[in-house]
Design a protein around this motif. Sequence first.
Motif, PDB file in Angstrom:
ATOM      1  N   TYR A  51       1.019  -1.066   0.153  1.00 40.07           N
ATOM      2  CA  TYR A  51      -0.142  -0.027   0.092  1.00 40.07           C
ATOM      3  C   TYR A  51       0.939   1.331  -0.041  1.00 40.07           C
ATOM      4  O   TYR A  51       2.102   1.198   0.532  1.00 40.07           O
ATOM      5  N   ASP A  54      -1.844   7.849   0.517  1.00 41.19           N
ATOM      6  CA  ASP A  54      -2.381   8.682  -0.204  1.00 41.19           C
ATOM      7  C   ASP A  54      -2.106  10.143   0.347  1.00 41.19           C
ATOM      8  O   ASP A  54      -2.782  10.585   1.243  1.00 41.19           O
ATOM      9  N   THR A  82       5.320   3.752   2.195  1.00 41.44           N
ATOM     10  CA  THR A  82       4.865   2.495   1.653  1.00 41.44           C
ATOM     11  C   THR A  82       4.602   1.512   2.965  1.00 41.44           C
ATOM     12  O   THR A  82       5.344   1.315   3.823  1.00 41.44           O
ATOM     13  N   LYS A 170     -12.950  -1.977   0.952  1.00 41.42           N
ATOM     14  CA  LYS A 170     -12.682  -1.968  -0.641  1.00 41.42           C
ATOM     15  C   LYS A 170     -12.079  -0.667  -1.342  1.00 41.42           C
ATOM     16  O   LYS A 170     -11.597  -0.607  -2.177  1.00 41.42           O
ATOM     17  N   GLY A 171     -12.345   0.354  -0.648  1.00 41.55           N
ATOM     18  CA  GLY A 171     -11.768   1.820  -1.066  1.00 41.55           C
ATOM     19  C   GLY A 171     -12.496   1.945  -2.291  1.00 41.55           C
ATOM     20  O   GLY A 171     -13.957   1.959  -2.318  1.00 41.55           O
ATOM     21  N   ASP A 174     -11.038   0.049  -7.390  1.00 46.43           N
ATOM     22  CA  ASP A 174     -10.622  -1.142  -7.611  1.00 46.43           C
ATOM     23  C   ASP A 174      -9.152  -1.228  -6.658  1.00 46.43           C
ATOM     24  O   ASP A 174      -8.300  -1.974  -6.680  1.00 46.43           O
ATOM     25  N   ARG A 175      -9.219  -0.314  -5.618  1.00 47.34           N
ATOM     26  CA  ARG A 175      -7.941  -0.166  -4.766  1.00 47.34           C
ATOM     27  C   ARG A 175      -8.252  -0.133  -3.342  1.00 47.34           C
ATOM     28  O   ARG A 175      -8.577   0.937  -2.986  1.00 47.34           O
ATOM     29  N   ARG A 177      -8.405   0.257   0.651  1.00 50.31           N
ATOM     30  CA  ARG A 177      -7.667   1.213   1.782  1.00 50.31           C
ATOM     31  C   ARG A 177      -7.599   0.661   3.077  1.00 50.31           C
ATOM     32  O   ARG A 177      -8.567  -0.180   3.597  1.00 50.31           O
ATOM     33  N   GLN A 210      -3.647   3.214   0.111  1.00 53.61           N
ATOM     34  CA  GLN A 210      -4.213   2.661  -0.924  1.00 53.61           C
ATOM     35  C   GLN A 210      -3.352   1.415  -1.243  1.00 53.61           C
ATOM     36  O   GLN A 210      -2.101   1.734  -1.689  1.00 53.61           O
ATOM     37  N   ARG A 211      -3.771   0.309  -1.748  1.00 50.34           N
ATOM     38  CA  ARG A 211      -3.176  -0.489  -2.487  1.00 50.34           C
ATOM     39  C   ARG A 211      -2.572  -0.477  -3.796  1.00 50.34           C
ATOM     40  O   ARG A 211      -3.561   0.194  -4.495  1.00 50.34           O
ATOM     41  N   GLU A 212      -1.329  -0.621  -3.960  1.00 49.67           N
ATOM     42  CA  GLU A 212      -0.766  -0.511  -5.332  1.00 49.67           C
ATOM     43  C   GLU A 212      -1.479  -1.485  -6.270  1.00 49.67           C
ATOM     44  O   GLU A 212      -1.850  -2.421  -5.978  1.00 49.67           O
ATOM     45  N   PRO A 213      -1.765  -0.734  -7.670  1.00 51.39           N
ATOM     46  CA  PRO A 213      -2.265  -1.641  -8.412  1.00 51.39           C
ATOM     47  C   PRO A 213      -1.620  -3.097  -8.963  1.00 51.39           C
ATOM     48  O   PRO A 213      -0.285  -3.299  -8.628  1.00 51.39           O
TER      49      PRO A 213
END
Length: 213
Positions: A51, A54, A82, A170-171, A174-175, A177, A210-213
């Motif tokens: 993650y 943000d 990170t 789920k944020g 599609d990322r 949190r 937020q999770r990285e893609p």
Amino acid sequence: MSRALCALVLSFALSSPLVSAVQAQGTQPNGLPPGVYMGEADYKQAPAGTYAIDPDHASVIARVSHLRYSWSIFRFDRISGTLKWDPADTANSSLTAKVETASITSNVKDFAKELSGNNFLKSATFPDATFVSTAFRQMSTRRGKVDGQLTLMGKTKPVTFDVELVGAGKGFADRPRIGANAKGSINPVDFGLPPLFGDSIEIVIDVEFQREP
């Protein structure tokens, strides 16, 4: 309740203004658009992964004694970092973070520039303060401690933050949190700040990852 009455109640519910508005606007009942989800008080709602902070939803605040009359509040606005997150075993998690010391703000006119200058933070020479975790210690489902090494003005000292989960989920886009509040304190003299500050400085962090893609 008879089948006929059940059918009447269901028909009335589905035709209610709230449901009709949700269907017409494509929103969820809580008013959020599709694909956007509220956080929950359950850290396991944020799946494992890497993650990033943000920067639009993060702040670091320093509460500094003003000659023991009151607390002066300084905010740092540029933060990055990170989080490697493992909800199955939070002890396996780790965190690195960086704060740009020149991003300090104050409601005292022109004081922020002085604070980032050579009399205090020496931002030109030491532009970043960094934190590298050494341990995640879970205390309950919403609270824990994060130990680590804080480097400020070229000096590194151990610091422990008390952390409280604010929400995870789920944020959006599609990322997933996860957000938290953290509090810790430092001795300003340990890092080369003038004894003018006297008492310990409290650091308050509010941050979303937020999770990285």
